[in-house]
Every structure is written in structure tokens, then in C-alpha cells.
Motif scaffolding. Structure first.
Motif, PDB file in Angstrom:
ATOM      1  N   GLN A  20       0.830  -1.205   0.000  1.00 44.05           N
ATOM      2  CA  GLN A  20       0.000   0.000   0.000  1.00 44.05           C
ATOM      3  C   GLN A  20       0.864   1.255   0.000  1.00 44.05           C
ATOM      4  O   GLN A  20       0.568   2.224  -0.703  1.00 44.05           O
ATOM      5  N   LEU A  24       1.085   4.082  -2.882  1.00 42.90           N
ATOM      6  CA  LEU A  24       0.858   5.492  -2.587  1.00 42.90           C
ATOM      7  C   LEU A  24       2.007   6.344  -3.130  1.00 42.90           C
ATOM      8  O   LEU A  24       1.779   7.371  -3.771  1.00 42.90           O
ATOM      9  N   ASN A  27       1.866   6.665  -6.882  1.00 41.72           N
ATOM     10  CA  ASN A  27       0.786   7.512  -7.383  1.00 41.72           C
ATOM     11  C   ASN A  27       1.100   8.954  -6.981  1.00 41.72           C
ATOM     12  O   ASN A  27       0.639   9.456  -5.967  1.00 41.72           O
ATOM     13  N   ARG A  28       1.879   9.621  -7.791  1.00 40.56           N
ATOM     14  CA  ARG A  28       2.358  10.970  -7.462  1.00 40.56           C
ATOM     15  C   ARG A  28       1.218  11.964  -7.257  1.00 40.56           C
ATOM     16  O   ARG A  28       1.334  12.880  -6.458  1.00 40.56           O
ATOM     17  N   GLU A  29       0.130  11.790  -7.988  1.00 38.11           N
ATOM     18  CA  GLU A  29      -0.995  12.721  -7.866  1.00 38.11           C
ATOM     19  C   GLU A  29      -1.538  12.729  -6.438  1.00 38.11           C
ATOM     20  O   GLU A  29      -1.737  13.788  -5.841  1.00 38.11           O
ATOM     21  N   ILE A  30      -1.751  11.556  -5.881  1.00 40.35           N
ATOM     22  CA  ILE A  30      -2.273  11.463  -4.511  1.00 40.35           C
ATOM     23  C   ILE A  30      -1.188  11.836  -3.505  1.00 40.35           C
ATOM     24  O   ILE A  30      -1.433  12.580  -2.557  1.00 40.35           O
ATOM     25  N   TRP A  31       0.028  11.342  -3.695  1.00 37.50           N
ATOM     26  CA  TRP A  31       1.137  11.597  -2.766  1.00 37.50           C
ATOM     27  C   TRP A  31       1.380  13.095  -2.624  1.00 37.50           C
ATOM     28  O   TRP A  31       1.591  13.599  -1.541  1.00 37.50           O
ATOM     29  N   ARG A  32       1.319  13.827  -3.727  1.00 39.45           N
ATOM     30  CA  ARG A  32       1.593  15.273  -3.676  1.00 39.45           C
ATOM     31  C   ARG A  32       0.434  16.079  -3.108  1.00 39.45           C
ATOM     32  O   ARG A  32       0.604  17.260  -2.790  1.00 39.45           O
ATOM     33  N   LYS A  33      -0.731  15.473  -2.986  1.00 39.94           N
ATOM     34  CA  LYS A  33      -1.852  16.158  -2.342  1.00 39.94           C
ATOM     35  C   LYS A  33      -1.669  16.220  -0.827  1.00 39.94           C
ATOM     36  O   LYS A  33      -2.280  17.042  -0.160  1.00 39.94           O
ATOM     37  N   ILE A  34      -0.835  15.348  -0.291  1.00 45.12           N
ATOM     38  CA  ILE A  34      -0.531  15.356   1.141  1.00 45.12           C
ATOM     39  C   ILE A  34       0.455  16.494   1.379  1.00 45.12           C
ATOM     40  O   ILE A  34       1.476  16.584   0.692  1.00 45.12           O
ATOM     41  N   ARG A  39       4.078  14.656   4.772  1.00 39.30           N
ATOM     42  CA  ARG A  39       4.819  13.595   4.079  1.00 39.30           C
ATOM     43  C   ARG A  39       6.137  13.311   4.799  1.00 39.30           C
ATOM     44  O   ARG A  39       6.534  12.164   4.956  1.00 39.30           O
TER      45      ARG A  39
END
Length: 76
Positions: A20, A24, A27-34, A39
Motif C-alpha cells: 500500500q 501510494l 501515485n504521485r498525484e495522490i502523494w503530492r496532495k498530502i 509527508r
């Protein structure tokens, strides 16, 4: 030779959790939303280091530091 009992259920859950985390990070799109601070907190946590290992943790930390350097270069 002595036989050892190994509880594979714990290993399976750790492998699932590790997959998992890798998904995560991939998936840079989701990771960079954090937010960046969060992070860093995730990567610096004992749980992350224990689950992912020190070398993987160091690589991930370097990735985050590179992101900060890129943002700094953009600002200046």
C-alpha cells in the motif's frame, strides 16, 4: 534440528501494508496532495522505517528533499 513456528499472518499483513505504501508513493498525484510537512512526518515515523527499511526510507526522504530544492529554485 529444532522446528520453529512462524506466524505468517503477521507477515502477510506487513506485506500488504508495504504494498500500500509503495502504491501510494508511485501515485504521485495522490502523494503530492498530502502536505509536504505531513509527508516528512510519515517518512520519518518509526512505523515507516520499520515497515519499509532504512534504505527505502532514506531514498524517500531524499526524494522529498529534492522536491523542496526544486520549489526553492522556482521561487528564487
Amino acid at each position: 534440528m529444532e522446528e520453529l513456528y512462524f506466524d505468517i499472518s503477521t507477515l502477510q499483513s506487513l506485506l500488504f501494508e508495504r504494498r500500500q505504501i509503495v502504491a501510494l508513493l508511485d501515485n504521485r498525484e495522490i502523494w503530492r496532495k498530502i502536505p509536504l510537512a505531513q509527508r516528512f512526518a510519515i517518512v520519518d515515523s518509526c512505523e515507516f522505517v520499520t515497515l519499509m527499511g532504512e534504505s527505502f526510507t532514506e531514498q524517500t526522504r531524499q526524494m522529498l528533499e529534492s522536491e523542496i530544492e526544486a520549489m526553492d529554485a522556482t521561487i528564487h
